[in-house]
Scaffold this motif. Structure first.
Motif, PDB file in Angstrom:
ATOM      1  N   HIS A 101      11.921  71.961  33.879  1.00  0.00           N
ATOM      2  CA  HIS A 101      12.686  73.303  33.664  1.00  0.00           C
ATOM      3  C   HIS A 101      12.713  74.306  34.850  1.00  0.00           C
ATOM      4  O   HIS A 101      13.860  74.736  35.282  1.00  0.00           O
ATOM      5  CB  HIS A 101      10.544  73.380  32.415  1.00  0.00           C
ATOM      6  CG  HIS A 101      10.446  72.734  31.685  1.00  0.00           C
ATOM      7  ND1 HIS A 101      11.210  72.755  30.680  1.00  0.00           N
ATOM      8  CD2 HIS A 101       9.395  71.364  31.533  1.00  0.00           C
ATOM      9  CE1 HIS A 101      10.451  72.092  29.835  1.00  0.00           C
ATOM     10  NE2 HIS A 101       9.910  71.185  30.186  1.00  0.00           N
ATOM     11  N   VAL A 102      11.185  74.437  35.483  1.00  0.00           N
ATOM     12  CA  VAL A 102      11.530  75.201  36.858  1.00  0.00           C
ATOM     13  C   VAL A 102      12.252  74.823  37.675  1.00  0.00           C
ATOM     14  O   VAL A 102      13.140  75.295  38.248  1.00  0.00           O
ATOM     15  CB  VAL A 102       9.689  76.240  37.225  1.00  0.00           C
ATOM     16  CG1 VAL A 102      10.371  77.018  38.231  1.00  0.00           C
ATOM     17  CG2 VAL A 102       9.688  76.429  36.639  1.00  0.00           C
ATOM     18  N   GLY A 103      11.414  73.407  37.927  1.00  0.00           N
ATOM     19  CA  GLY A 103      12.595  72.980  39.756  1.00  0.00           C
ATOM     20  C   GLY A 103      12.514  73.799  40.311  1.00  0.00           C
ATOM     21  O   GLY A 103      13.690  74.023  41.581  1.00  0.00           O
ATOM     22  N   PHE A 104      11.922  73.852  41.160  1.00  0.00           N
ATOM     23  CA  PHE A 104      11.529  74.970  42.346  1.00  0.00           C
ATOM     24  C   PHE A 104      11.822  73.757  43.489  1.00  0.00           C
ATOM     25  O   PHE A 104      12.870  74.454  44.144  1.00  0.00           O
ATOM     26  CB  PHE A 104       9.606  75.061  42.480  1.00  0.00           C
ATOM     27  CG  PHE A 104       9.845  77.017  42.510  1.00  0.00           C
ATOM     28  CD1 PHE A 104      10.479  76.621  44.117  1.00  0.00           C
ATOM     29  CD2 PHE A 104       8.877  77.488  41.509  1.00  0.00           C
ATOM     30  CE1 PHE A 104      10.048  78.393  44.465  1.00  0.00           C
ATOM     31  CE2 PHE A 104       9.450  78.631  42.643  1.00  0.00           C
ATOM     32  CZ  PHE A 104      10.053  79.807  43.405  1.00  0.00           C
ATOM     33  N   LEU A 105      11.853  72.878  43.694  1.00  0.00           N
ATOM     34  CA  LEU A 105      12.555  71.861  45.160  1.00  0.00           C
ATOM     35  C   LEU A 105      13.645  71.966  44.570  1.00  0.00           C
ATOM     36  O   LEU A 105      14.723  70.890  45.467  1.00  0.00           O
ATOM     37  CB  LEU A 105      11.230  70.323  44.605  1.00  0.00           C
ATOM     38  CG  LEU A 105      10.469  70.497  44.648  1.00  0.00           C
ATOM     39  CD1 LEU A 105       9.189  69.652  44.991  1.00  0.00           C
ATOM     40  CD2 LEU A 105       9.841  71.090  46.341  1.00  0.00           C
ATOM     41  N   ALA A 106      13.948  71.619  42.897  1.00  0.00           N
ATOM     42  CA  ALA A 106      16.054  71.105  43.239  1.00  0.00           C
ATOM     43  C   ALA A 106      16.938  72.452  43.495  1.00  0.00           C
ATOM     44  O   ALA A 106      16.360  73.670  44.215  1.00  0.00           O
ATOM     45  CB  ALA A 106      16.157  71.358  41.554  1.00  0.00           C
ATOM     46  N   GLU A 107      17.906  71.903  44.243  1.00  0.00           N
ATOM     47  CA  GLU A 107      18.262  72.724  44.988  1.00  0.00           C
ATOM     48  C   GLU A 107      20.144  73.045  43.861  1.00  0.00           C
ATOM     49  O   GLU A 107      20.853  74.420  44.146  1.00  0.00           O
ATOM     50  CB  GLU A 107      19.010  72.293  45.839  1.00  0.00           C
ATOM     51  CG  GLU A 107      20.279  73.099  46.746  1.00  0.00           C
ATOM     52  CD  GLU A 107      20.105  74.397  47.693  1.00  0.00           C
ATOM     53  OE1 GLU A 107      20.475  74.536  47.763  1.00  0.00           O
ATOM     54  OE2 GLU A 107      18.356  74.092  47.416  1.00  0.00           O
ATOM     55  N   ALA A 108      20.354  72.889  42.725  1.00  0.00           N
ATOM     56  CA  ALA A 108      20.807  72.630  42.098  1.00  0.00           C
ATOM     57  C   ALA A 108      20.887  72.598  40.660  1.00  0.00           C
ATOM     58  O   ALA A 108      19.742  71.793  39.883  1.00  0.00           O
ATOM     59  CB  ALA A 108      21.894  71.639  42.307  1.00  0.00           C
ATOM     60  N   GLU A 109      21.986  72.830  40.185  1.00  0.00           N
ATOM     61  CA  GLU A 109      21.292  72.865  38.461  1.00  0.00           C
ATOM     62  C   GLU A 109      22.722  71.878  37.815  1.00  0.00           C
ATOM     63  O   GLU A 109      23.611  71.687  38.096  1.00  0.00           O
ATOM     64  CB  GLU A 109      21.306  74.191  37.787  1.00  0.00           C
ATOM     65  CG  GLU A 109      21.142  75.399  38.538  1.00  0.00           C
ATOM     66  CD  GLU A 109      19.467  74.329  37.746  1.00  0.00           C
ATOM     67  OE1 GLU A 109      18.838  74.341  36.649  1.00  0.00           O
ATOM     68  OE2 GLU A 109      18.210  74.728  38.436  1.00  0.00           O
TER      69      GLU A 109
END
Length: 303
Positions: A101-109
């Motif tokens: 969902h939010v994926g705050f730690l992620a760097e890419a989609e």
């Protein structure tokens, strides 16, 4: 670095989208001459998703994590936290591709996966270190449990109908006692997670600090606190009640807390390293992830 390249692929295999994305990543890595490393528990699911890998895959079991060049995570923040646990103690960076969902730690989609892999293969990324915390549980002055957290250590009541009675200590001095549903002890990284939901402040990740956020506290002075990363923060469950608690570290590792238990948190010497593809400032990440309204902003003239 040796000529051989190894990248660990971690995915949320309970979701079809994540399995398909992981299978695509593994196939691309093999084609590029990079050895994908898998977790034994995920191997069969990924084999079912993309068939034969051509024998170019290695299992992490028995392998030295120091040989890993990168961890590629496909999922949400929970999957990234799981990957951080797997490679804890090594210096390997983690790159998250958000399938949650939010994926705050992620760097890419997910839509950027092709470009992400292109840059990963070129080693075209930077590494950012995030502070973690060490967590100790003491009962009768004896350490009975140790853990760590990238986001937060949360003390919660074990029984819905009975609140916790706690006393908070900062740097060996008592600060306040109160009844509550729990207490969140967070890093700046975790300030946008559980601590944020509990009313805590957002702390920029380049600021090292420890946050303390009481949850539904019955007290006049029970506001969120921000202390230095060198501070020692302790929360004791008072013995005058029979309310027990549960400790959650990043929502993944748990330990039961009897009355009288003491939870101590300090800044850790072992950071988590996140791979970054862009230099975007944290403000932009906040706006993007939380879909914040900035319509009408003009900015400084000439900036």
């Amino acid at each position: 670095m040796t000529d051989s390249r190894y990248m660990l692929v971690v995915s949320h295999t309970g979701r079809r989208e994540s399995r398909d994305a992981a299978a695509m990543v593994v196939t691309r890595l093999v084609a590029a001459g990079v050895t994908p490393v898998l977790l034994e528990v995920e191997r069969d699911d990924l084999l079912a998703a993309c068939g034969d890998f051509g024998g170019g895959v290695q299992m992490l079991d028995g392998m030295d994590p120091a040989l890993l060049e990168l961890v590629i995570v496909l999922g949400g923040d929970g999957t990234i936290l799981r990957a951080a646990e797997i490679v804890r103690g090594s210096s390997v960076p983690i790159l998250g591709v958000n399938l949650g969902h939010v994926g705050f730690l992620a760097e890419a989609e997910r839509d950027d996966l092709d470009e992400t892999l292109r840059r990963v293969l070129l080693r075209d990324y930077e590494v950012e270190e995030r502070m973690t915390i060490d967590v100790n549980v003491l009962v009768d002055s004896t350490v009975v449990y140790t853990s760590w957290a990238l986001n937060e250590a949360t003390i919660e009541k074990a029984s819905r109908e009975r609140m916790l009675e706690v006393v908070v200590e900062i740097n060996d001095r008592p600060l306040s006692s109160f009844g509550c549903d729990g207490v969140v002890l967070s890093t700046p990284t975790g300030s946008t997670a559980y601590a944020f939901s509990g009313g805590g402040p957002v702390v920029w990740p380049n600021i090292d600090a420890i946050l303390l956020v009481p949850l539904a506290a019955h007290a006049l002075f029970a506001r969120p606190l921000v202390v230095a990363p060198t501070s020692s923060v302790a929360v004791e469950l008072l013995r005058r009640t029979d309310g027990s608690g549960i400790l959650f570290c990043d929502g993944r590792r748990t330990h039961n807390l009897p009355p009288g238990a003491r939870v101590e948190v300090t800044g850790s010497d072992t950071p988590v390293r996140l791979a970054r593809l862009q230099r975007g400032v944290f403000t932009d990440r906040l706006v993007r992830k939380f879909d914040l309204p900035v319509t009408g902003w003009r900015g400084r003239a000439g900036a």
